[in-house]
Design a protein around this motif. Structure first.
Motif, PDB file in Angstrom:
ATOM      1  N   SER A  94       0.849  -1.190   0.000  1.00 21.19           N
ATOM      2  CA  SER A  94       0.000   0.000   0.000  1.00 21.19           C
ATOM      3  C   SER A  94       0.878   1.231   0.000  1.00 21.19           C
ATOM      4  CB  SER A  94      -0.887   0.021   1.243  1.00 21.19           C
ATOM      5  OG  SER A  94      -1.758  -1.059   1.244  1.00 21.19           O
ATOM      6  N   GLU A  97      -1.890   4.971   3.856  1.00 25.07           N
ATOM      7  CA  GLU A  97      -2.816   4.371   4.816  1.00 25.07           C
ATOM      8  C   GLU A  97      -4.227   4.316   4.229  1.00 25.07           C
ATOM      9  OE1 GLU A  97      -4.587   5.390   9.219  1.00 25.07           O
ATOM     10  OE2 GLU A  97      -2.496   5.918   8.812  1.00 25.07           O
ATOM     11  N   ASP A  98      -4.591   5.347   3.473  1.00 25.13           N
ATOM     12  CA  ASP A  98      -5.910   5.371   2.838  1.00 25.13           C
ATOM     13  C   ASP A  98      -6.084   4.217   1.860  1.00 25.13           C
ATOM     14  OD1 ASP A  98      -6.733   7.576   4.277  1.00 25.13           O
ATOM     15  OD2 ASP A  98      -6.215   9.020   2.692  1.00 25.13           O
ATOM     16  N   LEU A 100      -4.693   1.267   2.102  1.00 24.77           N
ATOM     17  CA  LEU A 100      -4.888   0.076   2.919  1.00 24.77           C
ATOM     18  C   LEU A 100      -6.308   0.035   3.478  1.00 24.77           C
ATOM     19  CD1 LEU A 100      -3.859  -2.487   4.266  1.00 24.77           C
ATOM     20  CD2 LEU A 100      -2.959  -1.056   6.119  1.00 24.77           C
ATOM     21  N   ILE A 101      -6.782   1.149   3.982  1.00 25.81           N
ATOM     22  CA  ILE A 101      -8.146   1.215   4.516  1.00 25.81           C
ATOM     23  C   ILE A 101      -9.155   0.892   3.425  1.00 25.81           C
ATOM     24  CG2 ILE A 101      -9.901   2.792   5.433  1.00 25.81           C
ATOM     25  CD1 ILE A 101      -7.596   4.120   7.037  1.00 25.81           C
ATOM     26  N   SER A 102      -8.943   1.427   2.246  1.00 20.91           N
ATOM     27  CA  SER A 102      -9.830   1.157   1.123  1.00 20.91           C
ATOM     28  C   SER A 102      -9.838  -0.337   0.776  1.00 20.91           C
ATOM     29  CB  SER A 102      -9.391   1.982  -0.088  1.00 20.91           C
ATOM     30  OG  SER A 102     -10.183   1.674  -1.200  1.00 20.91           O
ATOM     31  N   GLU A 103      -8.671  -0.952   0.769  1.00 19.22           N
ATOM     32  CA  GLU A 103      -8.576  -2.382   0.473  1.00 19.22           C
ATOM     33  C   GLU A 103      -9.271  -3.216   1.540  1.00 19.22           C
ATOM     34  OE1 GLU A 103      -8.057  -5.760  -1.499  1.00 19.22           O
ATOM     35  OE2 GLU A 103      -7.610  -3.772  -2.295  1.00 19.22           O
ATOM     36  N   LEU A 104      -9.095  -2.837   2.809  1.00 20.51           N
ATOM     37  CA  LEU A 104      -9.766  -3.550   3.900  1.00 20.51           C
ATOM     38  C   LEU A 104     -11.277  -3.428   3.784  1.00 20.51           C
ATOM     39  CD1 LEU A 104      -7.485  -2.598   6.910  1.00 20.51           C
ATOM     40  CD2 LEU A 104      -7.776  -4.868   5.916  1.00 20.51           C
ATOM     41  N   ARG A 105     -11.765  -2.236   3.519  1.00 21.39           N
ATOM     42  CA  ARG A 105     -13.218  -2.046   3.363  1.00 21.39           C
ATOM     43  C   ARG A 105     -13.743  -2.870   2.198  1.00 21.39           C
ATOM     44  NH1 ARG A 105     -13.222   4.264   4.787  1.00 21.39           N
ATOM     45  NH2 ARG A 105     -13.617   4.002   7.000  1.00 21.39           N
TER      46      ARG A 105
END
Length: 140
Positions: A94, A97-98, A100-105
């Motif tokens: 990633s 951080e955004d 990674l957050i997008s991928e997690l969501r």
């Protein structure tokens, strides 16, 4: 009890605002659950057993499913969620951080309901092993 267990696991102080947000999320996503009653599983960490937390739980009538201390093998997040998540993220780089957050969501949004059902249902056999071992560590 099926369909009523909510697993709460985090290591920061559990303030009523956290529980208020959880209650609101349940109200929006599973309104019938609040009427039937919520069974909350936590790991008995100090924030989970604090007076403020206990008062909140009593006020809303949430039941606690007691959990032996230091038993991550009885938390579905540890034995059912993190392995597949680690596999999904393996090798991913990633930039931010955004990202990674997008991928997690995205990953969570695309999980089938059965994924969660299997995790919660497998909790029953893990608990039975714990009971059979008189509260000792449950191996996979």
């Amino acid at each position: 009890m099926r369909g009523r267990i909510i697993v709460l696991k985090h290591n920061t102080p559990q303030e009523p605002s956290t529980l208020d947000r959880l209650k609101e999320a349940i109200r929006c996503k599973r309104p019938g659950l609040l009427r039937r009653g919520v069974v909350l599983q936590n790991d008995n960490a100090t924030p989970h057993s604090a007076n403020l937390t206990q008062q909140w739980l009593q006020r809303y009538g949430w039941e606690i499913l007691r959990h032996p201390a230091h038993s991550p093998d009885l938390a579905p997040s540890d034995f059912h969620l993190f392995g597949p998540l680690k596999h999904h993220l393996g090798g991913m780089a990633s930039e931010t951080e955004d990202d990674l957050i997008s991928e997690l969501r995205n990953w969570f949004d695309n999980l089938d309901v059965d994924f969660f059902r299997v995790g919660i249902n497998s909790l029953l056999s893990c608990w039975q092993k714990c009971i059979d071992l008189h509260g000792d560590y449950v191996e996979k």
